[in-house]
Scaffold this active site. Structure first.
Site: not given
Ligand code: UT7
Length: 323
Positions: A106, A250, A280
């Site tokens: 991420c 993020h 995500n």
């Protein structure tokens, strides 16, 4: 900036058909209403990145041949090796230029941006293509057992052109961190090279090819590290939280973003979230969000943009950008 999200929309109701979950649980715990999962007949990690890159090239008003180097962030490469950077380089017709892959989950896009920034600032390259592209859906355990992660992760790609300029705009600083003590809190164990046999029926049945996440541990560390690394970026540039025009975190979980927003007392206009519709997407999350935020007119020339990420590794990172 540019982005590409697969056409295939997977709603929470679609997930209810394949596992024991509910729209209410997913929305309340994650904020996600729908996500995109790739079409195996059409999408690859590298061609999704190529699509995002073409949009970025077009918007930047440059030609593909101006690109001198590629930094490709992904933890879901098309092949075990070589990396997806060289595959995208081939698709763009840029044979000959350097291409590296970054595997920092991420935080991958900010790590990649930092690499590009150093190359540009040292004068080694003038124009660098930075991408984040992921296909997570094929690693998810879509049974009820895997529901706490499979409802979150999704597929997509985002891209940025990083170019040398004479004015004061651009990437002010990047801040990169990692703590390998927590490597197994969020990982895909196999096919691991240290195994006697990389692939076997037993390994597949043991689900070690699936993404495994200790959601609670990730959540607890994320909220602390996000704040730390945003503060670090502000302090390094003599800025305060009031100077932030847009925070693009993020897109891990809407609850994490909301928590960070509260800690920094930022109004809704100053935080960009798109997890509701894209899920995500790991390294693709920040560049997709930046690209969509730009399209929606959420930032303009001169604005101070803060990027922040946390994820597998653990790794965490931030960047401060004067647009
Ligand atoms: O990209 C960076 C990395 N990822 C993250 O940042 C994710 C961080 N973590 C999270 O977002 C959250 O921990 C999750 C969304 C993954 C999970 O939420 P949670 O509030 O921590 O739930 P939990 O894992 O503590 O589970 C609570 C309950 C459990 O039931 P019991 O034991 O209380 O009866 C789970 O079995 O919710 C259950 N549950 C679900 N129920 C319906 C877990 N997943 C689901 C689901 N649908 N999809």
């Amino acid at each position: 900036m540019g982005h590409y999200t697969p056409e295939n929309i997977v709603t929470n109701e679609d997930l209810v058909q394949i596992m024991d979950t509910s729209n209410e649980w997913i929305v309340e715990r994650t904020g996600i209403e729908q996500r995109r999962w790739f079409n195996p007949d059409k999408d690859t990690v590298s061609n999704m990145a190529t699509n995002a890159a073409k949009m970025a090239i077009d918007r930047a008003g440059i030609e593909t041949k101006d690109i001198e180097f590629i930094v490709f962030a992904t933890i879901t490469p098309d092949y075990f090796f070589p990396g997806s950077g060289v595959l995208m380089q081939r698709e763009l017709g840029l044979q000959g230029i350097g291409a590296i892959d970054i595997r920092n989950a991420c935080s991958g896009f900010i790590y990649a941006l930092s690499v590009a920034d150093q190359f540009v600032k040292t004068g080694m390259y003038k124009t660098v293509l930075v991408v984040g592209s992921e296909i997570q859906s094929s690693a998810l355990d879509k049974s009820t057992e895997g529901r706490s992660s499979s409802v979150i992760f999704a597929d997509g790609a985002g891209a940025a052109i990083v170019q040398a300029s004479e004015d004061q705009s651009g990437i002010l600083s990047t801040h990169l961190h990692a703590d390998g003590d927590h490597a197994e809190e969020l990982y895909v164990k196999d096919p691991g090279s240290s195994r006697k046999v990389r692939l076997s029926k037993e390994l597949i049945e043991g689900k070690t090819f699936n993404l495994t996440m200790n959601g609670n541990a990730v959540f607890k560390h994320a909220v602390v590290r996000f704040s730390e690394v945003i503060n670090e970026a502000l302090e390094a540039n003599g800025k305060s939280k009031e100077d932030i025009d847009l925070l693009i975190p993020h897109q891990a979980n809407l609850r994490i973003s909301n928590f960070v927003q509260k800690q920094f007392a930022l109004s809704d206009e100053k935080v960009y979230n798109n997890i509701m519709t894209v899920g995500n997407t790991t390294a693709a999350s920040i560049p997709i969000a930046m690209s969509q935020a730009w399209e929606e007119g959420r930032f303009k020339e001169g604005d101070l943009i803060c990027l922040a990420a946390f994820g597998s590794g653990f790794t965490w990172a931030s960047a401060l950008i004067q647009w």
